[in-house]
Every structure is written in structure tokens, then in C-alpha cells.
Write a protein that holds these residues in place. Structure first.
Motif, mmCIF file in Angstrom:
data_model
loop_
_atom_site.group_PDB
_atom_site.id
_atom_site.type_symbol
_atom_site.label_atom_id
_atom_site.label_comp_id
_atom_site.label_asym_id
_atom_site.label_seq_id
_atom_site.Cartn_x
_atom_site.Cartn_y
_atom_site.Cartn_z
ATOM 1 N N SER A 92 2.719 -6.369 1.072
ATOM 2 C CA SER A 92 2.505 -7.098 -0.187
ATOM 3 C C SER A 92 3.073 -8.518 -0.107
ATOM 4 N N GLN A 152 10.121 -4.961 -5.134
ATOM 5 C CA GLN A 152 9.555 -4.815 -3.784
ATOM 6 C C GLN A 152 10.560 -4.347 -2.732
ATOM 7 N N ASN A 159 9.924 -0.963 -0.052
ATOM 8 C CA ASN A 159 9.257 -1.386 1.183
ATOM 9 C C ASN A 159 9.390 -0.301 2.258
ATOM 10 N N ASN A 178 0.766 -2.095 -4.686
ATOM 11 C CA ASN A 178 1.779 -1.126 -4.217
ATOM 12 C C ASN A 178 1.975 -0.004 -5.231
#
Lengths: 216, 216
Positions: B16, B112, B116, B172
Motif C-alpha cells: 500500500s 498501516q 504490514n 488493505n
């Protein structure tokens, strides 16, 4: 812009992200009021409905300034830098600015979120190893980058937002007993910065909400 | 500045943070070359000694541009914005700039990093619940903030870095089966953005390294 009074920092003495904002205010010579938000008292005062209206993310810091409320420390610091006189916190040169932001984000996105209180609490028994893993991973990269970008400070010879991020992250590393001798450049820059008044007055050991037994 | 040729993006189709940079290049109309760095092949090509010289943090993206190599997507995007013509990716107004950075950092630091690949792999069996927890926590806050800041896009009626962060994070969220109906503002802005060419051409389903079975 109408006079709005002093900015108000909603923060916590020990929060490394709150410390970043305190350093920025100190470097700029800006007076501000502090509203303590304890991350441990009452099960976490950042979780109250009242604080949620200040910062929906239920984290510190948040700053009320010029009629708006901002969260996210780097957004706050850059707003202060762009609207207030005093020494600049990001260099004028675009490539150096990019390096300052790269180092700041390496810490603010690549290290700090993975060892903050909420995450560590979810990890449970393995929390010290978890935090050490992510701090060491980040510091290995940071040491390598700083060998190329640093002078006296993180990027060249002027204090910047990168330095504002470095010192509180080193403080967290020490709390998690990371061996800083592995990172001579980080250690050197941190020591140099900790000699400066703006980093001293903003230190977690001397804030309004610092408990007596943790005072310097 | 000497002509340096096209920028080179070291990225991964599905990352992303790489997608953020691809959107920025597309919005600015900048041609660039891509060097794929697979996060899954060969145990993770980002872990090689060779890639470590590109980005010591061993993450994507990294961009070689104007003779330097930068990592951290928001640092890259702001460098592109500050040095290239085309539509601005951060508003001129300081308060709106701060809101753009606040939203960008909420995603880039607050969501994020916690979902991840490297972190999820360390979490193991609980990984879907873990990712959902942090995405929902962030999206709850983001929904509340966007209700105040948004117009057509995240901040007012101009596309900004905040939108560049939003779309890949929604992607995501969908991968982790987060229920987006809980977040009508996020959903609306994402749908509006996904109609735009810059968001389409940069999509993970149509990159040079997209595997055939994932191509749109």
C-alpha cells in the motif's frame, strides 16, 4: 487571524510523541498550556468520551491552536513551523527537507507505533522482546542513514524535526533496555541534543504531570 | 540541477505504501521506471544485502530521484510535490495542510505499520483479528475526522496526500475483510477517488510485477 490565546497541548509526560511537540514548542520559544491526559490512570484517560472529542484516535498528543485541534505529532510540528517565527524545524533545501521527513517517518511510522503502550499491552508477556525487535530493526536502518545525512545533528548542522523525533525514541529505547552502543551515531547525536535547553525543559522527568518519584 | 533521467521506484505491486507513491507520480503526470522488489519471493527480496543499500529499513517503497535515494512514502510524496509542477498534493492553506498531514499520518503511522506483512507474520495465527482491530480502531477515528474535514475528498474539494493514503488503506481493509459499511464517509470518498485515472493506473492489479492471476 484573531488572537486565540496560548496553544493547549493535551499530552502525557512519558509519551514520546508528546515530548516531540514539547521540544518543537521549546525550540520555537512558544508558550503553551498543558492539559495532562494520563495513559495509565482510570484505565487510560485518553479513552474517555470527552477526550475522544479532542482526538478521535484516543492518543496523545493533540494540540488546540488557532481555533483548530490537531493530532499526529509531525502534523502539529510542521504546522507550528509553517505558522510561527523562530528557528526553522525543516531545512529550506528540498532534498534536506526530504531527508528530515524520511528520518522522522522512519521513527514515527517505522518504530514508535510498534512499541507504543496500546500495542505492547496487546502483546502481553513477550512485550520487551517485541519492542526490542522493532527498535533494533529501526535503529539499524537509522544508524546507516545517519552516517550519510548527519553533521552535528541528524541532517547536517541544523536542528530539525528529525532530531525532535530522535531524542524521545532513544529515551524509549533506554526504557526497553536496548543496547545503544551498537548505534554510535545515534548515541552521539542524542548526547549532543540532550545538552540543549529545549530538549531539557521538555524532558519527561520535569513536566506538570510527572509523578514525584520520577522527577529529575 | 543536472538532468538525472526518470525517477526509479523500487516497489511491490501489492504494497500500500508503494501504491501511494504510484498515485502521486500519476497525479503529477511524472514518468518513472519501476524495479519490482517482491516481498514474498526468495523469502523476501527486500531483505537482500543489495536492497539494503537502497533502503536500510528493508521496506518498499524507495525512490531514486535527482541523484538521491529516498524511503518513507510521505517523505517521497512531499519531495515530489515540492520539486515538480502539476497539481499540488498539499493545500496552500496552512490549516488545511495540517489536516492533510494529520489524516496522512493517522493512516501512515496509526494504521498501516500495525498491519504490514512483517508485523502480521510475527503475530501468526491471530493475524486477521489483529489487523482488523487496528484498521477498525483507525477507521473509527478517521471517519469522525473526515466528517469535519471532507468535501468531495478527504480535505475539502481538492485531491491531496490524504486521499493518496486513504485509497490504499481501504484496499488493505478489504483484504482483511473489514466491514466498510461502518464507515460511510471513508467509503464514499474512496469510491469517488477510484473513478479517477491516477488511482486506476496505479492500482495493484495492473503493475509490471502483478502476477497473472491477480490482474484486473
Amino acid at each position: 487571524m484573531a488572537a486565540q490565546g496560548k496553544p493547549v497541548l493535551h499530552g502525557y509526560f512519558r509519551s514520546s510523541c508528546s515530548w516531540r511537540v514539547r521540544i518543537a514548542f521549546a525550540l520555537k520559544g512558544i508558550e503553551y498550556d498543558q492539559v495532562p491526559v494520563s495513559l495509565v490512570k482510570d484505565g487510560g484517560q485518553q479513552l474517555t468520551d470527552q477526550y475522544k472529542t479532542v482526538n478521535p484516535m484516543q492518543q496523545v498528543p493533540a494540540v488546540t491552536i488557532d481555533g483548530i485541534t490537531l493530532s499526529q505529532s509531525l502534523a502539529i510540528i510542521q504546522y507550528i513551523d509553517e505558522t510561527r517565527p523562530g528557528p526553522r524545524l525543516l531545512p529550506a533545501d528540498p532534498q534536506q527537507r526530504a531527508q528530515v521527513r524520511m528520518i522522522s517517518d522512519l521513527i514515527a511510522s517505522g518504530i514508535q507505533p510498534l512499541q507504543n503502550l496500546h500495542v505492547i499491552q496487546k502483546i502481553g508477556a513477550e512485550k520487551v522482546q517485541w519492542a526490542q525487535h522493532f527498535i533494533n530493526k529501526g535503529f539499524n536502518a537509522l544508524e546507516s542513514i545517519l552516517k550519510q545525512t548527519s553533521g552535528t545533528y541528524c541532517v547536517g548542522n541544523e536542528i530539525s524535526m528529525a532530531d525532535i523525533c530522535l531524542v524521545p525514541q532513544v529515551y524509549n529505547a533506554e526504557r526497553f533496555k536496548v543496547d545503544l552502543d551498537q548505534y554510535p551515531t545515534i548515541k552521539r547525536i542524542n548526547q549532543t541534543l540532550m545538552e540543549l535547553e529545549a530538549f531539557k525543559v521538555s524532558h519527561p522527568t520535569c513536566q506538570p504531570d510527572t509523578p514525584d518519584d520520577l522527577r529529575a
